[in-house]
Design a protein around this motif. Structure first.
Motif, short mmCIF file in Angstrom:
data_model
loop_
_atom_site.label_atom_id
_atom_site.label_comp_id
_atom_site.label_asym_id
_atom_site.label_seq_id
_atom_site.Cartn_x
_atom_site.Cartn_y
_atom_site.Cartn_z
N PHE A 132 5.76 -1.04 4.55
CA PHE A 132 6.00 0.21 3.43
C PHE A 132 4.74 1.15 3.77
O PHE A 132 4.92 2.24 3.20
CB PHE A 132 6.04 -0.63 2.17
CG PHE A 132 7.03 -1.43 1.69
CD1 PHE A 132 8.10 -0.75 1.42
CD2 PHE A 132 7.11 -2.70 1.68
CE1 PHE A 132 9.36 -1.47 1.08
CE2 PHE A 132 8.03 -3.49 1.49
CZ PHE A 132 9.29 -3.01 1.08
N GLY A 133 3.59 0.57 4.14
CA GLY A 133 2.40 1.62 4.22
C GLY A 133 2.20 2.27 2.96
O GLY A 133 2.33 1.94 1.69
N LYS A 134 1.46 3.40 2.95
CA LYS A 134 0.75 4.02 1.99
C LYS A 134 0.16 3.32 0.98
O LYS A 134 -0.56 2.65 0.94
CB LYS A 134 1.86 5.18 1.53
CG LYS A 134 2.56 6.19 2.53
CD LYS A 134 3.60 6.61 1.79
CE LYS A 134 3.93 8.07 3.11
NZ LYS A 134 5.13 8.74 2.48
N VAL A 135 0.64 3.68 -0.21
CA VAL A 135 0.00 2.82 -1.64
C VAL A 135 0.42 1.35 -1.25
O VAL A 135 -0.66 0.59 -1.82
CB VAL A 135 0.78 3.33 -3.04
CG1 VAL A 135 0.02 2.61 -4.13
CG2 VAL A 135 0.55 4.82 -2.96
N THR A 136 1.23 0.84 -1.04
CA THR A 136 1.70 -0.58 -0.95
C THR A 136 0.50 -0.96 -0.08
O THR A 136 0.13 -2.37 -0.29
CB THR A 136 3.07 -0.89 -0.44
OG1 THR A 136 3.94 -0.32 -1.33
CG2 THR A 136 3.20 -2.37 -0.50
N ASP A 137 0.43 -0.64 1.25
CA ASP A 137 -0.34 -1.16 2.00
C ASP A 137 -2.03 -0.87 1.65
O ASP A 137 -2.56 -2.10 1.86
CB ASP A 137 -0.40 -0.08 3.51
CG ASP A 137 -1.04 -0.73 4.47
OD1 ASP A 137 -1.73 -1.78 4.54
OD2 ASP A 137 -1.58 0.26 5.30
N GLU A 138 -2.33 -0.08 1.21
CA GLU A 138 -3.63 0.02 0.61
C GLU A 138 -3.80 -1.03 -0.60
O GLU A 138 -4.88 -1.73 -0.68
CB GLU A 138 -4.02 1.37 -0.12
CG GLU A 138 -3.94 2.54 0.92
CD GLU A 138 -4.14 3.81 0.17
OE1 GLU A 138 -4.45 3.74 -1.21
OE2 GLU A 138 -4.23 5.17 0.70
N LEU A 139 -3.02 -1.41 -1.48
CA LEU A 139 -2.97 -2.34 -2.72
C LEU A 139 -3.28 -3.69 -1.96
O LEU A 139 -3.96 -4.69 -2.11
CB LEU A 139 -1.86 -2.23 -3.65
CG LEU A 139 -1.94 -0.90 -4.44
CD1 LEU A 139 -0.69 -1.01 -5.21
CD2 LEU A 139 -3.38 -0.80 -5.22
N LEU A 140 -2.13 -3.93 -0.93
CA LEU A 140 -2.15 -5.32 -0.34
C LEU A 140 -3.31 -5.55 0.57
O LEU A 140 -3.76 -6.64 0.50
CB LEU A 140 -0.69 -5.55 0.39
CG LEU A 140 0.40 -5.77 -0.54
CD1 LEU A 140 1.63 -5.50 0.54
CD2 LEU A 140 0.26 -6.51 -1.47
N SER A 141 -3.93 -4.56 1.15
CA SER A 141 -4.92 -4.52 1.96
C SER A 141 -6.27 -4.74 1.24
O SER A 141 -7.19 -5.75 1.56
CB SER A 141 -5.11 -3.21 2.96
OG SER A 141 -4.38 -3.26 3.70
#
Length: 312
Positions: A132-141
């Motif tokens: 998904f990248g973007k916001v999803t990636d930032e939150l999960l990371s």
């Protein structure tokens, strides 16, 4: 999901050619039985699988081989190994062989449960973050980094001390503290696959998100997923034994960890009753060794460089 400009033009133009797809080497190996065949012809894998199979069989047959309650006391106290008690008895008169066999049921069950659940969560978080990248990636990371930054042992001790004792508690505690590392590794691998042509083709043809994640990306991470699973199983067995050795598990249950806990409490080292300590400790070491050998074999089978070096 965003698609590059060139891909948009390909999907909307009059050209009816099928979008190019990259060869799915690992996928074809797994579905075609190549991975299984490679493991069955690898000496390291055969050695590890043999040890693991023997432990599983002994755990399943424990009620048949040593019927009754393994915690029952006998008249022989601190008896050395003999024909009556093959691995001797504890300071309370319990048969060490019975404790070891019955303890394997709990230790292996917890280890495999922790491995499967932690690996599943790691795959879900890692692949979703990369896909998904973007916001999803930032939150999960961010979530993954938080769990990675928290010291593992103190968190294990705190959670185990406040939750009610039992196998389910041990599994929950170990999964909470063990999924983040696998998620980080799987995310990195998924990112390298995210840009492949066959994924772009799947997106253009309108495949569902879950299908792309679990039937397109995950099969091409077979080796790293398998290595993660084996590592999590080793972690689960060792961490459970460590917690129970510290008295943070259910000391009334029988497992390799509680066997070591009671052996230490009864002063087995001080009295020279080595036969009380060695079986459970050796069992943990052998299982970890067997899983590590299987892990090495998976790397050899799925890594072309290692196969080439082995031939040379």
């Amino acid at each position: 999901m965003s698609i590059s400009q060139s891909q948009r033009q390909t999907s909307t133009s009059g050209d009816t050619k099928t979008p190019p797809s990259a060869p799915r080497s690992i996928f074809s190996k797994v579905t075609g039985g190549g991975l299984a065949h490679g493991l069955l012809t690898n000496k390291k894998a055969l050695f590890g699988l043999t040890i693991l199979f023997l432990f599983v069989v002994l755990a399943v047959l424990a009620p048949v081989l040593m019927p009754g309650n393994p915690s029952n006391f006998t008249a022989d106290v601190s008896a050395a190994p003999s024909a009556d008690h093959w691995l001797g008895t504890t300071a309370k008169g319990q048969d060490v062989l019975a404790l070891t066999l019955w303890g394997s049921r709990s230790s292996l069950s917890v280890g495999f449960a922790v491995g499967l659940i932690a690996t599943f969560i790691g795959c879900l978080v890692g692949i979703a973050s990369a896909y998904f990248g973007k916001v999803t990636d930032e939150l999960l990371s961010l979530l993954t980094n938080i769990f990675l930054l928290i010291p593992g042992l103190p968190l294990l001790v705190v959670l185990a001390a406040f939750l009610p004792p039992g196998p389910a508690t041990v599994v929950i505690v170990l999964v909470i503290t063990g999924w983040a590392g696998s998620a980080r590794v799987l995310r990195s691998q998924a990112l390298s696959i995210r840009g492949k042509d066959f994924l772009a083709s799947a997106i253009v043809t309108g495949e569902k998100t879950w299908r792309i994640m679990f039937l397109e990306i995950m099969p091409n991470m077979a080796s790293i997923v398998m290595s993660t699973l084996l590592g999590c199983i080793i972690y689960g067995i060792g961490a459970q034994a460590g917690l129970e050795f510290l008295g943070l598990g259910d000391t009334s249950s029988v497992s390799w960890g509680t066997n070591l806990y009671w052996a230490n409490n009864d002063g087995a080292m001080m009295t020279g009753d080595w036969w009380v300590l060695i079986p459970s400790g050796l069992a943990i070491a052998l299982i970890a060794f067997a899983l590590a050998m299987i892990n090495y074999a998976v790397d050899e089978v799925t890594n072309p460089r290692l196969r080439a070096e082995k031939k040379d």
